[in-house]
Enzyme design. Structure first.
Site, PDB file in Angstrom:
ATOM      1  N   ARG A 236       9.128  14.385  -6.825  1.00 39.39           N
ATOM      2  CA  ARG A 236       7.736  14.010  -7.066  1.00 39.39           C
ATOM      3  C   ARG A 236       7.317  14.214  -8.521  1.00 39.39           C
ATOM      4  O   ARG A 236       6.373  13.619  -8.986  1.00 39.39           O
ATOM      5  CB  ARG A 236       6.805  14.783  -6.116  1.00 39.39           C
TER       6      ARG A 236
ATOM      7  N   LYS B 212      -6.007   7.052  -0.915  1.00 37.17           N
ATOM      8  CA  LYS B 212      -6.035   8.519  -1.024  1.00 37.17           C
ATOM      9  C   LYS B 212      -6.256   8.958  -2.468  1.00 37.17           C
ATOM     10  O   LYS B 212      -5.674   8.406  -3.386  1.00 37.17           O
ATOM     11  CB  LYS B 212      -4.691   9.065  -0.521  1.00 37.17           C
TER      12      LYS B 212
ATOM     13  N   ASP C 227       4.757   8.244   6.284  1.00 36.42           N
ATOM     14  CA  ASP C 227       4.781   8.744   4.897  1.00 36.42           C
ATOM     15  C   ASP C 227       6.211   9.155   4.552  1.00 36.42           C
ATOM     16  O   ASP C 227       7.019   9.391   5.458  1.00 36.42           O
ATOM     17  CB  ASP C 227       3.829   9.942   4.749  1.00 36.42           C
TER      18      ASP C 227
HETATM   19  C1  R5P Z   1       2.736  11.942  -1.966  1.00 35.07           C
HETATM   20  O1  R5P Z   1       2.468  11.017  -2.707  1.00 35.07           O
HETATM   21  C2  R5P Z   1       3.648  11.838  -0.787  1.00 35.07           C
HETATM   22  O2  R5P Z   1       3.937  10.508  -0.472  1.00 35.07           O
HETATM   23  C3  R5P Z   1       3.069  12.532   0.431  1.00 35.07           C
HETATM   24  O3  R5P Z   1       1.909  11.837   0.851  1.00 35.07           O
HETATM   25  C4  R5P Z   1       2.690  13.952   0.101  1.00 35.07           C
HETATM   26  O4  R5P Z   1       3.769  14.628  -0.496  1.00 35.07           O
HETATM   27  C5  R5P Z   1       2.267  14.685   1.358  1.00 35.07           C
HETATM   28  O5  R5P Z   1       1.838  15.977   1.008  1.00 35.07           O
HETATM   29  P1  R5P Z   1       0.914  16.811   1.971  1.00 35.07           P
HETATM   30  O6  R5P Z   1       1.572  16.817   3.319  1.00 35.07           O
HETATM   31  O7  R5P Z   1       0.879  18.180   1.347  1.00 35.07           O
HETATM   32  O8  R5P Z   1      -0.429  16.188   1.987  1.00 35.07           O
END
Ligand code: R5P
Length: 286
Positions: free
Chosen positions: A90, A183, A209
């Site tokens: 990331r 988001k 996701d």
């Molecule tokens: C971020 O851009 C990823 O695609 C996921 O949405 C993110 O890592 C999810 O993180 P969390 O579960 O802490 O919201």
């Protein structure tokens, strides 16, 4: 070819070996009293080895590097490194001056003792440009679509625009409707999801996701979808980290699942067949 798996990917490695009809090798991994790792491979190996290891948490990264070195020392000529979950992916650019591009550091080090790299649902394809060996990017689309189908999902949602493509592929595979939410990340643990004009009323929705970390994204998406009248909500990801308040957040959905790129009790889906098929293709191309 034999399949060698590091301790982060033993279950997945064994499944891949079984699907391919290859021998499975479980290395000896120990810790010295000071916490440093020790690895040893006792089996005889061929010229080519499939090495599988997820690079999360940190200690599994060191283990991968040690295993790669051990394989080289044993005379293996071609190491195909499969990293089911690529930790640090990331941080793939400089967000603020003074930062490291962590994903690039990982790619360069993994590539050092490897002849081919295979990644799975990488957070960003940017990672591939930092390997100077051939690479392949696999996707868990099919097994994820099968799990969602078994739940009767009739609409697939990406919780953000970044995951648009990934979720759309899943929706296409299932032949169902698709959309995404917008988001905005406020901090490492907080996100807000702006309303979008979705027709989720009465639908059984699957949120797809790449990563579920704290589960905040899924929780906010689920709230939004409930407000819009969704009947049932399922959440699925390729890489399930499930840290912090994740279990609390997962209560917002009817059920959830992750694949075995990160092995845990939540790995209800396996990507073994995706990896095995890719290796089969690679071998037939040689
Ligand atoms: C971020 O851009 C990823 O695609 C996921 O949405 C993110 O890592 C999810 O993180 P969390 O579960 O802490 O919201």
């Amino acid at each position: 070819m034999k399949v060698v798996a590091g301790s982060a990917s033993l279950g997945l490695g064994e499944k891949v070996a079984r699907e391919l009809g290859f021998d499975f090798v479980r290395p000896h991994v120990e810790r010295f009293p000071d916490g440093e790792l020790y690895v040893r491979i006792d089996d005889d190996l061929d010229d080519e080895v499939l090495l599988i290891q997820t690079t999360h948490p940190n200690k599994k990264i060191i283990e991968l590097f040690l295993l790669q070195d051990a394989l080289r020392e044993m005379g293996v000529k071609r190491i195909i490194t499969v990293v089911p979950y690529f930790g640090y992916s990331r941080q793939d650019k400089i967000f603020r001056p003074g930062e490291a591009i962590s994903a690039r550091v990982m790619a360069r080090h993994i590539g050092m003792n490897s002849d081919y790299f295979i990644g799975m649902d990488l957070h960003s394809e940017n990672v591939l440009q930092w390997f100077d060996i051939p690479t392949m990017h696999l996707h868990a689309t099919k097994p994820i679509a099968e799990w969602l189908k078994s739940k009767g999902v009739d609409m697939v949602i990406s919780p953000d625009k970044g995951g648009y493509k990934r979720a759309r592929y899943v929706a296409n595979e299932m032949d169902v409707e698709f959309d995404y939410l917008e988001k905005t990340r406020l901090s490492g643990t907080e996100v807000i999801i702006k309303p979008k004009n979705l027709d989720a009323d009465g639908k059984t929705v699957g949120i797809v996701d790449d990563i579920i970390s704290t589960g905040g994204t899924i929780a906010r998406a689920a709230e939004q979808l409930r407000e819009q009248g969704a009947k049932r909500i399922y959440a699925v990801c390729t890489h399930g980290l499930f840290i912090g308040r994740a279990m609390e957040n997962m209560k917002r959905v009817n059920d959830f699942a992750a694949t075995d790129t990160i092995e845990s009790v939540h790995s209800k889906i396996t990507v073994a067949s995706v990896i095995a098929k890719a290796i089969g293709k690679l071998s037939s191309m040689q």
